[in-house]
Scaffold this motif. Structure first.
Motif, short mmCIF file in Angstrom:
data_model
loop_
_atom_site.label_atom_id
_atom_site.label_comp_id
_atom_site.label_asym_id
_atom_site.label_seq_id
_atom_site.Cartn_x
_atom_site.Cartn_y
_atom_site.Cartn_z
N LEU A 75 -11.38 -2.11 15.11
CA LEU A 75 -10.30 -2.86 15.76
C LEU A 75 -9.10 -1.94 15.92
N LEU B 268 -5.06 -2.25 17.17
CA LEU B 268 -3.97 -3.14 17.58
C LEU B 268 -2.99 -2.28 18.36
N ALA C 239 -6.79 -0.29 26.86
CA ALA C 239 -6.99 -1.64 26.33
C ALA C 239 -7.85 -2.47 27.28
N SER D 221 -11.74 -3.59 25.95
CA SER D 221 -11.05 -4.85 25.59
C SER D 221 -11.62 -5.50 24.32
N ARG D 222 -12.86 -5.19 23.98
CA ARG D 222 -13.42 -5.76 22.74
C ARG D 222 -12.78 -5.14 21.50
N ARG D 223 -12.48 -3.87 21.59
CA ARG D 223 -11.92 -3.17 20.43
C ARG D 223 -10.38 -3.18 20.40
N LYS E 188 -6.80 -4.62 21.07
CA LYS E 188 -6.08 -5.87 21.34
C LYS E 188 -4.60 -5.58 21.55
N VAL F 217 -0.82 -6.43 21.49
CA VAL F 217 0.10 -7.33 20.79
C VAL F 217 1.49 -7.10 21.39
N ILE G 146 -5.17 -11.97 14.92
CA ILE G 146 -6.23 -11.13 15.49
C ILE G 146 -7.15 -10.61 14.38
#
Ligand code: TYD
Length: 214
Positions: free
Chosen positions: A134, A136, A183, A187-189, A191, A193, A209
């Protein structure tokens, strides 16, 4: 190095002054409260060598051409991965890293205009193929972020800051474009903000998230 186990590797990205460092800390504290064993680290950093490289890269007196800058970031990363991040993941720790390979794509690729294929290749070599589960991305308008980073409170933009913060607004707009395009592509990894007026409010978005992913 072969990565066999399931690892929890989270990276936090954003432009200068986006509040990443605070969000990385708040996220680590949150994960500790949830019972995880957490390593919080940042790039370029995590080892004496990487710390020294960081000083060279950020020193406004350093005259570094873009390609050397890229190699320095990748050298720091190779050391960081091998000495700190990978061993921590192998021990079952959650690793939260303030900036990682996406920063190189955004800053050296979109900002400095170095070849993206070369950057992706070097990113992959330096990180031994290790990818965050992930990422951010804290989105802030470059003018607001830089004003905050330099402590100007949005009043003026000009001198001060480290060697990269001193680049033009245009450079930082290109960096932001790079992050947003990444991003979209991953888009899956990654995110996005949107940074809020307080760190606490942004942290609430981050927690939402992370809770969905873990
Ligand atoms: P730092 O003081 O950590 O800034 P911040 O707190 O905003 O992260 O300085 C890191 C600088 O290095 C920042 O301007 C982004 C830049 N950078 C790159 O250009 N490429 C990279 O691969 C990385 C990791 C950082």
């Amino acid at each position: 190095m072969v990565i066999r186990k399931r690892y929890i590797f989270i990276t936090v990205e954003g432009g200068d002054g986006s509040g990443k460092t605070t969000q990385s800390r708040l996220l680590s504290e949150y994960l500790v409260r949830k019972g995880f064993d957490v390593l919080l680290t940042r790039e370029p950093g995590g080892s004496v060598l990487a710390g020294n490289i960081r000083s060279i890269i950020l020193d406004p007196k350093s005259d570094i051409v873009p390609l050397s800058e890229l190699f320095l970031f990748e050298a720091a990363r190779a050391q960081h991965i091998k000495k700190l991040i990978y061993p921590a993941l192998e021990m079952g720790k959650v690793v939260v890293c303030d900036r990682f390979t996406d920063a190189t794509v955004a800053y050296q690729g979109y900002g400095r205009k170095l070849d993206l294929k070369l950057i992706n290749k070097l990113n992959s070599i330096a990180s031994v193929g290790l990818k965050p589960i992930l990422t951010l991305y804290l989105d802030v308008m470059p003018f607001d972020g830089l004003s905050r980073a330099k402590g100007l409170n949005g009043k003026s933009y000009g001198y001060g800051g480290d060697r990269i913060e001193r680049k033009s607004i245009r450079f930082h707009e290109d960096v932001r474009k790079g992050y947003l395009e990444q991003a979209k592509k991953y888009s899956r990894r990654i995110k996005v903000v949107k940074t809020q007026e307080t760190a606490e409010k942004t942290h609430i978005l981050v927690k939402d998230i992370v809770d969905k992913v873990l």
